[in-house]
Enzyme design. Sequence first.
Site, PDB file in Angstrom:
ATOM      1  N   SER A  68       2.604  -1.472  14.737  1.00 21.75           N
ATOM      2  CA  SER A  68       2.927  -3.131  14.941  1.00 21.75           C
ATOM      3  C   SER A  68       1.766  -3.891  15.613  1.00 21.75           C
ATOM      4  CB  SER A  68       4.446  -3.377  15.608  1.00 21.75           C
ATOM      5  OG  SER A  68       5.004  -4.646  15.337  1.00 21.75           O
ATOM      6  N   ASP A 124      10.058  -3.874   5.163  1.00 26.05           N
ATOM      7  CA  ASP A 124       9.792  -4.493   6.685  1.00 26.05           C
ATOM      8  C   ASP A 124       9.768  -5.953   6.655  1.00 26.05           C
ATOM      9  OD1 ASP A 124       8.740  -5.155   8.965  1.00 26.05           O
ATOM     10  OD2 ASP A 124       6.993  -3.474   8.797  1.00 26.05           O
ATOM     11  N   HIS A 129      10.937  -1.533   9.605  1.00 31.82           N
ATOM     12  CA  HIS A 129       9.614  -1.549  10.401  1.00 31.82           C
ATOM     13  C   HIS A 129       9.480  -0.358  11.206  1.00 31.82           C
ATOM     14  CE1 HIS A 129       6.560  -3.607  12.812  1.00 31.82           C
ATOM     15  NE2 HIS A 129       6.899  -3.613  13.758  1.00 31.82           N
TER      16      HIS A 129
END
Length: 329
Positions: free
Chosen positions: A146, A267, A297
């Site tokens: 991320s 996601d 995610h």
Amino acid sequence: MPDGKRPEEDARAVVNFWGEEPATEAEYYAAHGAEGESSYFAAPGGGRLFTRAWRPRGGAAPRGLVFMVHGYGNDISWTFQSTAVCLASSGFACFAADLPGHGRSHGLRAFVPDLNSAIADLLAFFRSVRRREEHAGLPGFLFGESMGGAICLLIHLRTPPEEWAGAVLVAPMCKISDRIRPRWPIPQILTFIARFAPTLAIVPTADLIKKSVKVPAKRLIAARNPMRYSGRPRLGTAVELLRVTDELAARLGDVTIPFLVLHGSADEVTDPAISRVLYGAAASKDKTIKIYDGMQHSMLFGEPEENIERVRADILAWLNERCTPEAAT
């Protein structure tokens, strides 16, 4: 340590949640074919970073070094380290640090007003590890989830191209997804207010655990992390993330590092379409993209176990291919 909790209790808490026998952190690692330790690193910016290392069990020589960066609001001591343990059990020495304002590192929780300074602290730690005699000649890889994926790319863009053998980018935040980015004129208003009150935690945002973690039981585990920041983003942090991701989005064509980018098609936190743009725009000669249908995610924790194993296998295959004698020549 903000809550007085000992680092070795983290693994025990996760294990116990699943109803297994109580285990110390060392026992947890050993059961999964790894060993590790934690310490603090004096950062050049003046604070202290909480760090961890995970290695193959029994002192076996590692095949390569993996330098790992966690995402926003997360830390290296809860679910994040399950990936590091997996990599260590497969022959890689892994190293990570809680970012400033995260976990047990210095700073106000989730307040990162200057990501360049945080990157400098992190890079100083990574380079201190690489300078160790026992690591001479080993390939060094970046690994980021991320926001950590964005940080890995920024590290690459700020260092000599030959410094890193490659990067694994898991759902990288190369740009704030339009699905969670505040609508106009909110970003402009927040930027103005941030000049006067950067630490205010008032930025509207969705429930990231719900959007990230697919398996309901795992949402409970993620929510129990005592080091996780669960409040609203601080103004200064949100403005800095917008600035940095805008910078990164404009420089995707400057990326030359070998990379593997992995993203779930479902996601809603970071945009898989931007990973496709990264893959297409990067000047890297060695680049691979994998989009996993239906995954969200949190691909390395929040998915069903068969999905996690699939992603891990792809990561290990990519790393192993770049640690062969042929890859080093």
